[in-house]
Scaffold this motif. Structure first.
Motif, PDB file in Angstrom:
ATOM      1  N   ARG A  36       0.845  -1.193   0.000  1.00 25.52           N
ATOM      2  CA  ARG A  36       0.000   0.000   0.000  1.00 25.52           C
ATOM      3  C   ARG A  36       0.883   1.247   0.000  1.00 25.52           C
ATOM      4  O   ARG A  36       1.732   1.420   0.880  1.00 25.52           O
ATOM      5  CB  ARG A  36      -0.929   0.026   1.215  1.00 25.52           C
ATOM      6  CG  ARG A  36      -1.990   1.124   1.130  1.00 25.52           C
ATOM      7  CD  ARG A  36      -2.887   1.127   2.351  1.00 25.52           C
ATOM      8  NE  ARG A  36      -3.591  -0.125   2.533  1.00 25.52           N
ATOM      9  CZ  ARG A  36      -4.710  -0.471   1.880  1.00 25.52           C
ATOM     10  NH1 ARG A  36      -5.220   0.355   0.977  1.00 25.52           N
ATOM     11  NH2 ARG A  36      -5.294  -1.632   2.112  1.00 25.52           N
TER      12      ARG A  36
ATOM     13  N   GLY B   2      -2.650   3.902  -3.573  1.00 25.85           N
ATOM     14  CA  GLY B   2      -3.488   2.717  -3.457  1.00 25.85           C
ATOM     15  C   GLY B   2      -2.716   1.444  -3.195  1.00 25.85           C
ATOM     16  O   GLY B   2      -1.521   1.463  -2.855  1.00 25.85           O
ATOM     17  N   LEU B   3      -3.411   0.322  -3.366  1.00 25.53           N
ATOM     18  CA  LEU B   3      -2.871  -1.012  -3.085  1.00 25.53           C
ATOM     19  C   LEU B   3      -2.384  -1.636  -4.385  1.00 25.53           C
ATOM     20  O   LEU B   3      -3.117  -1.684  -5.379  1.00 25.53           O
ATOM     21  CB  LEU B   3      -3.967  -1.873  -2.455  1.00 25.53           C
ATOM     22  CG  LEU B   3      -3.557  -3.172  -1.785  1.00 25.53           C
ATOM     23  CD1 LEU B   3      -2.654  -2.913  -0.586  1.00 25.53           C
ATOM     24  CD2 LEU B   3      -4.811  -3.956  -1.346  1.00 25.53           C
ATOM     25  N   HIS B   4      -1.128  -2.108  -4.392  1.00 23.01           N
ATOM     26  CA  HIS B   4      -0.505  -2.614  -5.609  1.00 23.01           C
ATOM     27  C   HIS B   4       0.071  -4.014  -5.390  1.00 23.01           C
ATOM     28  O   HIS B   4       0.362  -4.426  -4.269  1.00 23.01           O
ATOM     29  CB  HIS B   4       0.655  -1.702  -6.050  1.00 23.01           C
ATOM     30  CG  HIS B   4       0.228  -0.347  -6.514  1.00 23.01           C
ATOM     31  ND1 HIS B   4       0.028  -0.047  -7.837  1.00 23.01           N
ATOM     32  CD2 HIS B   4      -0.023   0.792  -5.821  1.00 23.01           C
ATOM     33  CE1 HIS B   4      -0.324   1.223  -7.952  1.00 23.01           C
ATOM     34  NE2 HIS B   4      -0.373   1.751  -6.741  1.00 23.01           N
TER      35      HIS B   4
ATOM     36  N   ASP C  27      -6.823  -8.846 -12.603  1.00 24.71           N
ATOM     37  CA  ASP C  27      -5.797  -7.818 -12.495  1.00 24.71           C
ATOM     38  C   ASP C  27      -4.913  -7.799 -13.737  1.00 24.71           C
ATOM     39  O   ASP C  27      -4.733  -8.818 -14.416  1.00 24.71           O
ATOM     40  CB  ASP C  27      -4.948  -8.026 -11.245  1.00 24.71           C
ATOM     41  CG  ASP C  27      -5.666  -7.575  -9.990  1.00 24.71           C
ATOM     42  OD1 ASP C  27      -6.608  -6.772 -10.102  1.00 24.71           O
ATOM     43  OD2 ASP C  27      -5.293  -8.027  -8.888  1.00 24.71           O
TER      44      ASP C  27
ATOM     45  N   TYR D 293      -2.370  -2.444 -10.006  1.00 26.69           N
ATOM     46  CA  TYR D 293      -3.204  -2.313  -8.817  1.00 26.69           C
ATOM     47  C   TYR D 293      -3.701  -3.687  -8.363  1.00 26.69           C
ATOM     48  O   TYR D 293      -3.852  -4.616  -9.170  1.00 26.69           O
ATOM     49  CB  TYR D 293      -4.413  -1.412  -9.095  1.00 26.69           C
ATOM     50  CG  TYR D 293      -4.099   0.062  -9.106  1.00 26.69           C
ATOM     51  CD1 TYR D 293      -4.046   0.779  -7.913  1.00 26.69           C
ATOM     52  CD2 TYR D 293      -3.878   0.738 -10.297  1.00 26.69           C
ATOM     53  CE1 TYR D 293      -3.772   2.148  -7.905  1.00 26.69           C
ATOM     54  CE2 TYR D 293      -3.602   2.111 -10.307  1.00 26.69           C
ATOM     55  CZ  TYR D 293      -3.552   2.792  -9.106  1.00 26.69           C
ATOM     56  OH  TYR D 293      -3.273   4.134  -9.108  1.00 26.69           O
ATOM     57  N   HIS D 294      -3.985  -3.770  -7.084  1.00 27.55           N
ATOM     58  CA  HIS D 294      -4.563  -4.967  -6.459  1.00 27.55           C
ATOM     59  C   HIS D 294      -6.083  -4.887  -6.575  1.00 27.55           C
ATOM     60  O   HIS D 294      -6.685  -3.814  -6.426  1.00 27.55           O
ATOM     61  CB  HIS D 294      -4.153  -4.987  -4.984  1.00 27.55           C
ATOM     62  CG  HIS D 294      -4.433  -6.256  -4.257  1.00 27.55           C
ATOM     63  ND1 HIS D 294      -5.715  -6.695  -3.984  1.00 27.55           N
ATOM     64  CD2 HIS D 294      -3.602  -7.183  -3.713  1.00 27.55           C
ATOM     65  CE1 HIS D 294      -5.651  -7.825  -3.296  1.00 27.55           C
ATOM     66  NE2 HIS D 294      -4.385  -8.151  -3.115  1.00 27.55           N
TER      67      HIS D 294
ATOM     68  N   ARG E 268      -8.313  -5.636  -4.627  1.00 26.76           N
ATOM     69  CA  ARG E 268      -8.996  -5.192  -3.404  1.00 26.76           C
ATOM     70  C   ARG E 268      -8.812  -3.692  -3.144  1.00 26.76           C
ATOM     71  O   ARG E 268      -9.274  -3.188  -2.128  1.00 26.76           O
ATOM     72  CB  ARG E 268      -8.513  -6.008  -2.197  1.00 26.76           C
ATOM     73  CG  ARG E 268      -8.896  -7.477  -2.273  1.00 26.76           C
ATOM     74  CD  ARG E 268      -8.633  -8.210  -0.962  1.00 26.76           C
ATOM     75  NE  ARG E 268      -8.685  -9.657  -1.133  1.00 26.76           N
ATOM     76  CZ  ARG E 268      -9.804 -10.370  -1.081  1.00 26.76           C
ATOM     77  NH1 ARG E 268     -10.951  -9.775  -0.854  1.00 26.76           N
ATOM     78  NH2 ARG E 268      -9.769 -11.685  -1.246  1.00 26.76           N
ATOM     79  N   ASP E 269      -8.144  -2.986  -4.046  1.00 30.37           N
ATOM     80  CA  ASP E 269      -7.999  -1.545  -3.875  1.00 30.37           C
ATOM     81  C   ASP E 269      -9.373  -0.883  -3.944  1.00 30.37           C
ATOM     82  O   ASP E 269     -10.235  -1.277  -4.740  1.00 30.37           O
ATOM     83  CB  ASP E 269      -7.085  -0.975  -4.957  1.00 30.37           C
ATOM     84  CG  ASP E 269      -6.835   0.504  -4.763  1.00 30.37           C
ATOM     85  OD1 ASP E 269      -6.082   0.857  -3.841  1.00 30.37           O
ATOM     86  OD2 ASP E 269      -7.408   1.310  -5.529  1.00 30.37           O
TER      87      ASP E 269
ATOM     88  N   ARG F 204     -10.417   1.882  -5.133  1.00 33.90           N
ATOM     89  CA  ARG F 204     -10.726   2.875  -6.168  1.00 33.90           C
ATOM     90  C   ARG F 204     -11.909   2.496  -7.047  1.00 33.90           C
ATOM     91  O   ARG F 204     -12.449   3.346  -7.763  1.00 33.90           O
ATOM     92  CB  ARG F 204      -9.493   3.124  -7.051  1.00 33.90           C
ATOM     93  CG  ARG F 204      -9.198   2.012  -8.039  1.00 33.90           C
ATOM     94  CD  ARG F 204      -7.796   2.121  -8.615  1.00 33.90           C
ATOM     95  NE  ARG F 204      -7.600   1.185  -9.704  1.00 33.90           N
ATOM     96  CZ  ARG F 204      -7.453  -0.124  -9.559  1.00 33.90           C
ATOM     97  NH1 ARG F 204      -7.502  -0.663  -8.348  1.00 33.90           N
ATOM     98  NH2 ARG F 204      -7.267  -0.906 -10.604  1.00 33.90           N
TER      99      ARG F 204
ATOM    100  N   GLN G 286     -11.972  -1.548 -12.820  1.00 36.09           N
ATOM    101  CA  GLN G 286     -10.649  -1.015 -12.525  1.00 36.09           C
ATOM    102  C   GLN G 286     -10.222  -0.008 -13.592  1.00 36.09           C
ATOM    103  O   GLN G 286      -9.640   1.039 -13.283  1.00 36.09           O
ATOM    104  CB  GLN G 286      -9.638  -2.150 -12.443  1.00 36.09           C
ATOM    105  CG  GLN G 286      -9.876  -3.131 -11.305  1.00 36.09           C
ATOM    106  CD  GLN G 286      -8.655  -3.988 -11.019  1.00 36.09           C
ATOM    107  OE1 GLN G 286      -7.546  -3.485 -10.950  1.00 36.09           O
ATOM    108  NE2 GLN G 286      -8.852  -5.287 -10.863  1.00 36.09           N
TER     109      GLN G 286
ATOM    110  N   PRO H 119     -12.839  -6.246   1.699  1.00 35.40           N
ATOM    111  CA  PRO H 119     -11.557  -5.587   1.965  1.00 35.40           C
ATOM    112  C   PRO H 119     -10.814  -6.252   3.124  1.00 35.40           C
ATOM    113  O   PRO H 119     -11.416  -6.895   3.982  1.00 35.40           O
ATOM    114  CB  PRO H 119     -11.951  -4.148   2.331  1.00 35.40           C
ATOM    115  CG  PRO H 119     -13.414  -4.029   2.059  1.00 35.40           C
ATOM    116  CD  PRO H 119     -13.973  -5.404   2.111  1.00 35.40           C
TER     117      PRO H 119
END
Length: 499
Positions: free
Chosen positions: A43, A47-49, A82, A97-98, A100-101, A103, A136, A344
């Protein structure tokens, strides 16, 4: 084994990556794990990657452990949805990006404003879930990253590109995007109506396609010499289902891990109003098959509970958790594993307790009761999905095949047999790797179609059978309660800060 062929399978999962050496003698296959490494999202400010550069470095390290062992080819499988974006020179635009992000919040609704939900489903046959590639990409609208991008590759396609230099998408992974037509090929009219750049979507190949030799740098780093890269069934569930040791088509499968992919196999996509109502998805399989299924949240709930307990200083192995669950009273509180509040990362034990409180149930208190709640809820949700998959497809599932890591969970398999009222055949636990290896054997001309692949699996890995015992009224009462919980709107549960 004399005259055996050797293949390398790279299996990238949401928790870990592995590299296996598969040996195939024409009748049976054996596996040797060469390398295992954690897959931990990162993170940062935006965001989460996924840390794909580290994952590729670990992949090369694992491949190097097979140097000098006569490897014919390498195949990569990974999770779906993804993706990576490359510029015109083939360079990575940013770390992917993951799924579960956060966005993608609100993006399903935005997609529905551009193209009606019913039309999206009619075109793609894919379930509506916030993590899909479509949402996404919509979340990136106007981003300089998207403007700089020339090509989209799914995660396994990215690794294949870095191994051999071919920028191609493989069919089974592409079907998870909700931008691929159920009849085949990118849904370009849908892509245009969504306002997404068409240039991102390139050539698609079928599983079993030989992509070419390793790049010189990869050969030097790994010592693998003349090995080539094969596009296997690169969506990990597609590889796992290819290795289901079934005879015929009268079965259901559960590919059980972080996610549980529950469904049946059909000859072609099944797209109907009923399928849309139950939010079933149609994803590509090996040999031209279709996987009609639903994503169930799976052992993610247990993994997150375990992480929270460990942070509190209570370390539990999975075996110990299963023992505690077996000792807990049956038919206690239940949750819908697919309630969106569980998606999440976070305080999963607290969310489970609050879900139960908000639905008028006594919350589980001990660790064993929490785990029992998760297992019984999963087993009953599996039954819910299988019965509706039968109704939508016309397939009668006489048995349930459980493959993947969840096949090692004897308690969950037994509870599934009891809840579903049909036999459960558990194994192989390394179905994804087996499918990966055997599709490579197919590409090498050593195996014919799907039937031959499954015959090899049956000869190589015995399944453990769980027969349902005499009908227990407790299961029927619990199933009725689970059905009442499925699909509860988040607004009915979020009051008081459930999430």
């Amino acid at each position: 084994m004399s005259g055996e062929a050797r293949f390398l399978a790279v299996d990238l999962g949401a928790e870990s990556g592995r590299v296996f050496l598969g040996r195939f003698d024409g009748g049976r296959v054996s596996l040797e794990e060469l390398h295992r490494f954690p897959n931990v999202p990162v993170r940062v400010a935006d965001g989460l990657h996924w840390d794909v550069l580290r994952l590729f470095g670990e992949t090369e390290r694992g491949l190097g452990r097979a140097a000098g062992r006569g490897v014919r080819s390498v195949g990569v499988d990974a999770w779906g949805v993804d993706f990576a974006l490359l510029d015109r020179e083939g360079a990575l635009v940013s770390n992917p990006y993951h799924y579960r992000d956060a966005r993608t919040a609100g993006m399903m609704e935005e997609a529905g404003r551009r193209v009606p939900r019913e039309e999206i489903y009619r075109i793609t046959g894919i379930q509506f879930i916030p993590l899909n590639t479509l949402y996404q990409l919509l979340a990136m609208e106007g981003s300089p990253l998207l403007e700089a991008s020339d090509r989209l590759l799914m995660i396994p396609d990215l690794f294949a590109y870095w191994l051999c230099g071919e920028r191609l998408c493989e069919h089974t992974a592409a079907t998870t995007t909700q931008l691929y037509a159920a009849g085949g090929g990118w849904a370009r009219a849908l892509i245009r109506r969504m306002g997404l750049p068409e240039r991102l979507f390139g050539e698609v190949v079928r599983p079993g396609t030989r992509l070419g030799g390793l790049l010189p740098g990869v050969r030097e780093d790994t010592g693998l010499g003349e090995a080539e890269v094969v596009a296997v069934a690169t969506h990990d569930t597609a590889s796992a289902v290819a290795a289901v040791p079934a005879r015929g088509r009268d079965f259901a499968y559960i590919s059980s891990g972080t996610w549980s992919l529950v469904g049946v196999e059909t000859e072609r996509p099944v797209i109907s109003e009923e399928g849309l109502r139950y939010n079933f998805t149609n994803e590509g399989g090996f040999g031209g098959t279709n996987r009609l299924l639903k994503n169930v949240m799976g052992l993610w709930l247990l993994q997150e509970c375990r992480r929270v307990w460990a942070r509190e200083g209570r370390e539990y192995g999975y075996g110990e958790l299963a023992r505690l669950a077996a000792e807990a009273p049956p038919f206690g509180p239940l949750v819908d594993p697919d309630w969106e509040g569980f998606l999440p990362p976070g305080d999963m034990p607290g969310r489970i307790r609050r879900f139960c409180e908000r639905t008028g149930q006594r919350p589980p208190e001990s660790v064993g009761e929490v785990v029992r709640c998760i297992f019984e809820s999963l087993a009953l949700k599996y039954r819910w999905v299988i019965e509706r998959a039968e109704r939508v497809s016309g397939v009668r599932a006489g048995v349930v095949h459980v493959v993947g890591g969840g096949a090692r969970n004897g308690l969950l398999c037994r509870l599934t047999a009891e809840a579903a009222r049909r036999p459960v055949l558990a194994g192989p636990d390394e179905a994804t790797v087996l499918g990966n290896v055997l599709v490579q054997a197919h590409a090498a001309g050593m195996l014919g179609g799907l039937g031959e692949i499954r015959e090899v699996v049956r000869a190589s890995v015995p399944a453990e059978v769980y027969e349902p015992e005499e009908a227990d009224e407790g299961w029927e009462e619990a199933y009725g309660r689970l059905c009442g919980l499925v699909g509860l709107p988040s607004g009915e549960l979020a009051e008081g800060g459930l999430v």
